[in-house]
Structures are given as C-alpha cells and as structure tokens.
Design a protein around this motif. Sequence first.
Motif, PDB file in Angstrom:
ATOM      1  N   TYR A  68     -25.259  56.897  43.370  1.00  0.00           N
ATOM      2  CA  TYR A  68     -25.008  57.721  44.557  1.00  0.00           C
ATOM      3  C   TYR A  68     -26.278  58.429  45.012  1.00  0.00           C
ATOM      4  O   TYR A  68     -26.540  58.539  46.219  1.00  0.00           O
ATOM      5  N   GLN A 110     -23.594  58.424  39.118  1.00  0.00           N
ATOM      6  CA  GLN A 110     -24.315  59.501  39.802  1.00  0.00           C
ATOM      7  C   GLN A 110     -25.686  59.029  40.271  1.00  0.00           C
ATOM      8  O   GLN A 110     -26.110  59.344  41.392  1.00  0.00           O
ATOM      9  N   PHE A 159     -26.971  60.997  48.107  1.00  0.00           N
ATOM     10  CA  PHE A 159     -25.950  61.973  47.726  1.00  0.00           C
ATOM     11  C   PHE A 159     -26.588  63.085  46.904  1.00  0.00           C
ATOM     12  O   PHE A 159     -27.445  62.838  46.057  1.00  0.00           O
ATOM     13  N   LEU A 215     -21.352  49.673  47.888  1.00  0.00           N
ATOM     14  CA  LEU A 215     -21.464  51.026  48.427  1.00  0.00           C
ATOM     15  C   LEU A 215     -22.199  51.028  49.761  1.00  0.00           C
ATOM     16  O   LEU A 215     -21.796  51.728  50.697  1.00  0.00           O
TER      17      LEU A 215
END
Length: 148
Positions: free
Chosen positions: A119, A116, A124, A89
């Motif tokens: 991220y 989640q 995020f 990522l």
Amino acid sequence: MTEVTFRQATIADVKSLLRIENAVFSSPWTEKAFRNEFYTNEYAHYIVAEQEEAIIGYAGVWMILDEGHITNVAIHPNQQGNGYGRALLAELIHIAQENNVTKITLEVRISNTKAQQLYQKFGFKNGAIRKKYYPDNQEDALVMWVEL
C-alpha cells in the motif's frame, strides 16, 4: 510474470472468491457476505484477476461519492510473490479514479507488514488504529489512506 487479465467480478464468481478468501484470510468472509456485496451494496465494485481463465485473485472497493474504501485485496497463496497483487491494486485504483474517487481508505492487520509495504508503494499513509478490529484474534487494524 505470466499474463494476468482483469474484469469485473460477477455473482457467478463467488465460489472462486471464497476459495481464495479461505486460503488467504484467517477471518474469511462468508458466501452470504459476498452475495450481499453483489446483490444489495450499490457502492461495491469487485474485480478479479485471471490467468489462463482461472481466477487467481480479487479486490473490492466501495465507492461513495468521491471516497473509496478498499474492502479486500487477495491473491491465491500459490500465485503470491509474482507482482499480481500490485497489478490488481493498480487496476482497482484506476477504476476508482475513473469513477471520480479522490481519496481511498482501507484497514490492514498491524502484523501484515507485507501488505502495508504494498500500500505504501501506492502512496498510502498510516492513519488511525482500530483497536481489536479483527474478530478472530482481536488484532488491531491500521487505517491507511491516500489522496489520488
């Protein structure tokens, strides 16, 4: 962590991407979908993570002007839990930034708290809910976004 390298994915990698896709996702993309990404989607950019010349993961982003949309981030289950997803990522976000992307969005299953959390480590934030987004079980998707 055994060394992992990254490179741009090519059409020759589709079989490896499908192997990972089918091992990771309950509603996997088809070969046709991947071929479309490589041959007709001018905004698509995919990278692979390799370990000892074997593809262990991949990620994709659509880059449209200054916005990015992450399509997939996947590490083969045999290699999960080693920090490779985070590295993959990070590489994808780095590539997006090099291409002047300033905002990135993605969808993730409501039940996928592991993703989640990953991220969130990259900044995020939670956005909207897409109701019944996933076709296999009608699960909702959480839209997440970050400004780079």
